[in-house]
Design an enzyme around this catalytic site. Structure first.
Site, PDB file in Angstrom:
ATOM      1  N   ARG A   1       0.836  -1.208   0.000  1.00  0.00           N
ATOM      2  CA  ARG A   1       0.000   0.000   0.000  1.00  0.00           C
ATOM      3  C   ARG A   1       0.877   1.268   0.000  1.00  0.00           C
ATOM      4  NH1 ARG A   1      -0.349   4.710   2.665  1.00  0.00           N
ATOM      5  NH2 ARG A   1       0.153   3.611   4.595  1.00  0.00           N
ATOM      6  N   ASP A   2       1.583   1.504   1.096  1.00  0.00           N
ATOM      7  CA  ASP A   2       2.349   2.750   1.208  1.00  0.00           C
ATOM      8  C   ASP A   2       3.451   2.778   0.159  1.00  0.00           C
ATOM      9  OD1 ASP A   2       3.200   5.166   2.159  1.00  0.00           O
ATOM     10  OD2 ASP A   2       3.694   4.484   4.176  1.00  0.00           O
TER      11      ASP A   2
ATOM     12  N   HIS B   1       5.882   4.509  12.367  1.00  0.00           N
ATOM     13  CA  HIS B   1       5.786   4.396  10.907  1.00  0.00           C
ATOM     14  C   HIS B   1       6.745   5.450  10.350  1.00  0.00           C
ATOM     15  CE1 HIS B   1       3.212   3.949   7.130  1.00  0.00           C
ATOM     16  NE2 HIS B   1       3.796   5.123   6.909  1.00  0.00           N
TER      17      HIS B   1
ATOM     18  N   HIS C   1       9.313   6.998   7.647  1.00  0.00           N
ATOM     19  CA  HIS C   1       9.892   7.100   6.305  1.00  0.00           C
ATOM     20  C   HIS C   1      11.382   7.432   6.447  1.00  0.00           C
ATOM     21  CE1 HIS C   1       6.226   6.780   3.755  1.00  0.00           C
ATOM     22  NE2 HIS C   1       5.673   6.962   4.952  1.00  0.00           N
TER      23      HIS C   1
ATOM     24  N   CYS D   1       4.587   9.042   0.146  1.00  0.00           N
ATOM     25  CA  CYS D   1       3.195   9.499   0.178  1.00  0.00           C
ATOM     26  C   CYS D   1       2.994  10.475  -0.969  1.00  0.00           C
ATOM     27  CB  CYS D   1       2.868  10.170   1.508  1.00  0.00           C
ATOM     28  SG  CYS D   1       1.204  10.861   1.532  1.00  0.00           S
TER      29      CYS D   1
ATOM     30  N   ASN E   1       9.117   4.085   3.082  1.00  0.00           N
ATOM     31  CA  ASN E   1       9.233   3.662   4.485  1.00  0.00           C
ATOM     32  C   ASN E   1      10.577   2.990   4.691  1.00  0.00           C
ATOM     33  OD1 ASN E   1       5.986   3.370   4.468  1.00  0.00           O
ATOM     34  ND2 ASN E   1       6.841   3.611   6.501  1.00  0.00           N
TER      35      ASN E   1
END
Ligand code: HMG
Ligand code: MG
Length: 298
Positions: free
Chosen positions: A15-16, A206, A208, A239, A248
């Site tokens: 996803r990310d 979370h 990055h 993002c 990430n």
């Protein structure tokens, strides 16, 4: 505080990671990626998002991805910004969703087109309906160490948002350094403030890795009792609404750190590296590590 004995990894690469890759992948490749991650031992995998395809075209095929995932191997989770997203998740039999708020008003507007308060109102309704369908809900807060549009953020505000998300029923809050600007001292200051009110078992980090600080920041978080870490295979992504944000922290790098520290994780690093190579080749990226490299020693 001593280091935790075991850590849970939330794999967010599908996803990310993929939401911010310029190459669009077909459904079969996404499904193969998620199955490969599950086979490597990842137990919680964010496999897609039910957001507007006009806002994030890379996630447009998420419904089909979820419908093709083999049940039972792992918990496959999805990002849902609103009721429409939740309804799509229910349709796909998703068992866990995540709502996503921001610590900054500017980011909230750019990312989900509403104020923080408006987002929390929507998430409350989404969470209530999700829980009525036995769907677990995780809450994200983005920009906890700084916003690409407005700069500094307020830890008191982050604490309030986290509390609202927990009160509405989120079982865990993932604190997102969306643009990777935190250093270990910043993480220490942030967590010291948040941990005054919220127990470590309800928090995740979370991070990055824009400036290469994520592993040091994870070590700091582990020192302070955090036992859930989000990461992205091959360090994919970023993002789309945070210019300059890199991916990430790479799951492989986190596993390497955990191995060095003797912390349990139940993930097979060799299999994970194979998945990392597979997806890197599909995206035309240089793989982070080849089999037999330093990452592979344990
Ligand atoms: P909006 O334009 O205000 O929404 O967007 P709207 O309700 O006015 O709807 C506009 C159109 O989108 C309509 O279609 C809706 O049907 C459709 P039209 O009538 O124009 O054809 N729509 C949807 N379609 C499919 N699924 C839906 C959906 N909702 C509306 N769920 C909205 C508001 C929230 C939808 C939009 O801003 C959006 O989708 N934003 C998502 C942005 C995003 O995915 N960002 C990346 C994820 S967050 C992140 O990466 C940070 C994180 O990793 C943590 C960290 O690193 O900090 C989590
Ligand atoms: Mg993120």
């Amino acid at each position: 505080m001593s280091l935790p004995k075991a850590v849970k990894i939330v794999e967010v690469g599908p996803r990310d990671g993929l939401q911010n890759e310029s190459a669009s992948l077909d459904v079969a490749t996404k499904v193969e990626l998620v199955h490969g991650l599950a086979d490597a031992g990842l137990q919680t995998i964010e496999a897609g998002s039910f957001v507007s395809p006009k806002w994030v075209p890379q996630m447009a095929g998420s419904d089909e991805v979820f419908k093709q995932l083999a049940p039972g191997q792992a918990t496959y989770t999805a990002l849902t910004p609103n009721m429409r997203g939740l309804d799509r998740a229910i349709e796909c039999n998703v068992k866990e969703i995540a709502v996503f708020a921001a610590a900054s008003e500017a980011f909230s507007q750019k990312n989900i087109n509403c104020t923080i308060d408006e987002s929390l109102e929507k998430f409350k309704a989404v969470t209530q309906k999700a829980m009525a369908h036995n769907i677990a809900v995780r809450g994200y807060i983005s920009c906890v160490a700084g916003c690409p549009y407005q700069g500094g953020v307020d830890n008191k505000k982050i604490n309030e948002i986290a509390q609202s998300l927990l009160d509405m029923g989120c079982y865990e809050i993932s604190l997102g350094d969306t643009i990777g600007v935190a250093k270990p001292d910043d993480i220490e200051a942030l967590l010291s403030d948040i941990l005054m009110d919220i127990t470590a078992s309800k928090l995740a980090v979370h991070l990055h890795d824009t400036y290469g600080q994520a592993i040091a920041n994870i070590k700091q978080s582990l020192n302070m009792g955090i036992t859930t870490i989000d990461s992205s295979v091959a360090g994919l992504g970023g993002c789309p609404y945070a210019k300059g944000a890199s991916g990430n922290v790479a799951t492989e790098h986190v596993i390497h750190l955990l191995n060095e520290l003797g912390i349990e994780h139940n993930i097979n690093l060799n299999k994970l590296i194979e998945v990392s190579q597979f997806i890197s080749h599909r995206l035309g990226r240089t793989p982070l590590a080849d089999k037999g490299s330093k990452l592979n020693v344990k």
